[in-house]
Scaffold this motif. Structure first.
Motif, PDB file in Angstrom:
ATOM      1  N   LYS A   1       0.841  -1.206   0.000  1.00  0.00           N
ATOM      2  CA  LYS A   1       0.000   0.000   0.000  1.00  0.00           C
ATOM      3  C   LYS A   1       0.869   1.246   0.000  1.00  0.00           C
ATOM      4  N   ARG A   2       1.919   1.245   0.819  1.00  0.00           N
ATOM      5  CA  ARG A   2       2.839   2.380   0.874  1.00  0.00           C
ATOM      6  C   ARG A   2       3.512   2.609  -0.470  1.00  0.00           C
ATOM      7  N   ALA A   3       3.828   1.517  -1.178  1.00  0.00           N
ATOM      8  CA  ALA A   3       4.496   1.614  -2.479  1.00  0.00           C
ATOM      9  C   ALA A   3       3.511   1.818  -3.627  1.00  0.00           C
ATOM     10  N   LYS A   4       2.212   1.929  -3.309  1.00  0.00           N
ATOM     11  CA  LYS A   4       1.166   2.086  -4.324  1.00  0.00           C
ATOM     12  C   LYS A   4       1.186   0.926  -5.317  1.00  0.00           C
ATOM     13  N   TYR A   5       1.536  -0.257  -4.821  1.00  0.00           N
ATOM     14  CA  TYR A   5       1.530  -1.482  -5.598  1.00  0.00           C
ATOM     15  C   TYR A   5       2.441  -1.397  -6.829  1.00  0.00           C
ATOM     16  N   ARG A   6       3.598  -0.743  -6.626  1.00  0.00           N
ATOM     17  CA  ARG A   6       4.612  -0.670  -7.671  1.00  0.00           C
ATOM     18  C   ARG A   6       5.977  -1.051  -7.111  1.00  0.00           C
ATOM     19  N   CYS A   7       6.824  -1.611  -7.970  1.00  0.00           N
ATOM     20  CA  CYS A   7       8.211  -1.893  -7.590  1.00  0.00           C
ATOM     21  C   CYS A   7       8.894  -0.572  -7.277  1.00  0.00           C
ATOM     22  N   GLU A   8       9.548  -0.496  -6.125  1.00  0.00           N
ATOM     23  CA  GLU A   8      10.173   0.746  -5.710  1.00  0.00           C
ATOM     24  C   GLU A   8      11.529   0.982  -6.377  1.00  0.00           C
ATOM     25  N   LEU A   9      11.931   0.061  -7.258  1.00  0.00           N
ATOM     26  CA  LEU A   9      13.168   0.248  -8.010  1.00  0.00           C
ATOM     27  C   LEU A   9      12.873   0.595  -9.469  1.00  0.00           C
ATOM     28  N   CYS A  10      12.106  -0.247 -10.160  1.00  0.00           N
ATOM     29  CA  CYS A  10      11.857  -0.009 -11.585  1.00  0.00           C
ATOM     30  C   CYS A  10      10.495   0.605 -11.867  1.00  0.00           C
ATOM     31  N   GLY A  11       9.589   0.591 -10.876  1.00  0.00           N
ATOM     32  CA  GLY A  11       8.280   1.219 -11.048  1.00  0.00           C
ATOM     33  C   GLY A  11       7.209   0.313 -11.611  1.00  0.00           C
ATOM     34  N   ALA A  12       7.517  -0.957 -11.862  1.00  0.00           N
ATOM     35  CA  ALA A  12       6.521  -1.866 -12.436  1.00  0.00           C
ATOM     36  C   ALA A  12       5.338  -2.051 -11.488  1.00  0.00           C
ATOM     37  N   HIS A  13       4.128  -1.996 -12.038  1.00  0.00           N
ATOM     38  CA  HIS A  13       2.914  -2.204 -11.256  1.00  0.00           C
ATOM     39  C   HIS A  13       2.697  -3.696 -11.057  1.00  0.00           C
ATOM     40  N   GLU A  14       1.922  -4.055 -10.033  1.00  0.00           N
ATOM     41  CA  GLU A  14       1.702  -5.473  -9.754  1.00  0.00           C
ATOM     42  C   GLU A  14       0.972  -6.179 -10.894  1.00  0.00           C
ATOM     43  N   ASP A  15       0.270  -5.416 -11.748  1.00  0.00           N
ATOM     44  CA  ASP A  15      -0.365  -6.016 -12.918  1.00  0.00           C
ATOM     45  C   ASP A  15       0.658  -6.413 -13.976  1.00  0.00           C
ATOM     46  N   GLN A  16       1.849  -5.818 -13.884  1.00  0.00           N
ATOM     47  CA  GLN A  16       2.892  -6.089 -14.872  1.00  0.00           C
ATOM     48  C   GLN A  16       3.912  -7.113 -14.396  1.00  0.00           C
TER      49      GLN A  16
END
Length: 334
Positions: A144-159
């Motif tokens: 939730k804190r990361a807005k469901y994205r990788c905090e390194l490359c930015g990929a969303h959990e859908d990706q």
């Protein structure tokens, strides 16, 4: 005994009453329906595994970096590529009869059976929950804190499948504290494990660094209004507005840009908590200025990082437009 459900009741549940946070419920129900109403836990687990993107990606990485690489080096397979990306493999053979294919396949089954007999239950220990297991509640908070994205490359959990990573590994002394967790996609997490050569012993020791001459390294306990493992909050001794608060790392570090990521996480946690507390203490607060002075030319006078959380109230200045742009006075209005 529980009342037996009719087809219409089951349909109503699936269509209208099923509340989902994942695909688990419909997958399990489908397995039960397809099997006639009774299945084992293992049957459900296998069905869920089919939909588990993290498992697919886990073995896709190992196919390319390990098994596919070894078979290619031995001349058994050739990689199929699209651009620079490996998308599959081709058996480096031709003219095999159906009988020969079946015989070779059976031989592969024998090799698997022999290996499993030798290794037993320990074969997949690396995929079991272990000391590094992260509870679901922690996982939810970090994602939730990361807005469901990788905090390194930015990929969303859908990706890409997201993992909860210990920034400082537990094996190196990293704590199970929210400030030490980050969300990484499986690729970034795998690459981090393989390539990160940071000497974490020095990082851990540096958290204890204090400067006896620093005002913020020797804050009296009764001034602290909030803290966590790596940071604390105090009210400003010379407040710009009432309840003006400072949030600081416990480590003595001068520049905001030299903070470690766990310290940034810890500071963000306290900023959020203090914002809620201030709004509870004073209902007239309707906004905030948040900022840090980094360097003497930016106005920093105490060289221990500190973020200002300044409550704002309607009418506290004649014209608030521009906010923090006011650090350069004639640039505030635009």
């Amino acid at each position: 005994m529980t009342e037996r459900l009719s087809a219409s009741q089951l349909e109503d549940f699936v269509r209208n009453r099923m509340k989902m946070s994942h695909i688990y419920q419909p997958v399990m129900l489908k397995v039960l329906l397809d099997a006639g109403g009774e299945v084992s836990v293992e049957d459900v687990s296998r069905a869920l595994l089919v939909h588990d993107l993290s498992q697919v990606e886990y073995y896709a990485i190992r196919t390319k970096n390990m098994v596919g690489k070894v078979l290619h080096q031995n001349g058994i397979v050739e990689p199929m590529k699209r651009g620079n990306r490996i998308i599959g493999y081709r058996l480096n053979s031709e003219g095999l009869s159906e009988l020969q294919r079946k015989a070779l396949s059976a031989l592969c089954d024998q090799k698997v059976a022999q290996f499993l007999k030798q290794r037993g239950a320990v074969l997949y220990d690396h995929r079991r929950p272990s000391d590094g297991y992260v509870p679901g509640s922690i996982r939810y908070t970090v994602l939730k804190r990361a807005k469901y994205r990788c905090e390194l490359c930015g990929a969303h959990e859908d990706q890409a499948a997201l993992h909860i990573d210990h920034i400082i590994p537990r094996a190196k002394g990293g704590p199970d504290d929210l400030s030490n967790f980050q969300a990484l996609c499986i690729t970034c997490n795998t690459n981090k494990r393989d390539n990160d050569d940071t000497d974490f012993r020095d990082v851990l020791n540096s958290y204890e660094e204090r400067d006896e001459s620093c005002l913020f390294c020797k804050i009296e306990a009764d001034r602290i209004v909030g803290q966590n493992q790596l940071a604390y909050a105090i009210r400003d001794a010379y407040p710009v507005t009432e309840l003006h608060t400072l949030v600081l790392p416990k480590r003595h570090v001068a520049n905001y840009f030299d903070l470690y990521q766990p310290e940034r996480n810890a500071i963000e946690d306290l900023l959020q908590r203090q914002r809620k507390e201030i709004c509870t203490l004073d209902r007239s607060v309707s906004g905030f200025n948040i900022g840090a002075n980094a360097g003497a030319s930016a106005g920093q006078t105490v060289f221990h990082v500190h973020l200002h959380l300044i409550p704002r109230r309607g009418g506290d200045v004649q014209n608030p437009r521009g906010g923090v742009r006011g650090v350069i006075t004639d640039k505030q209005s635009y």
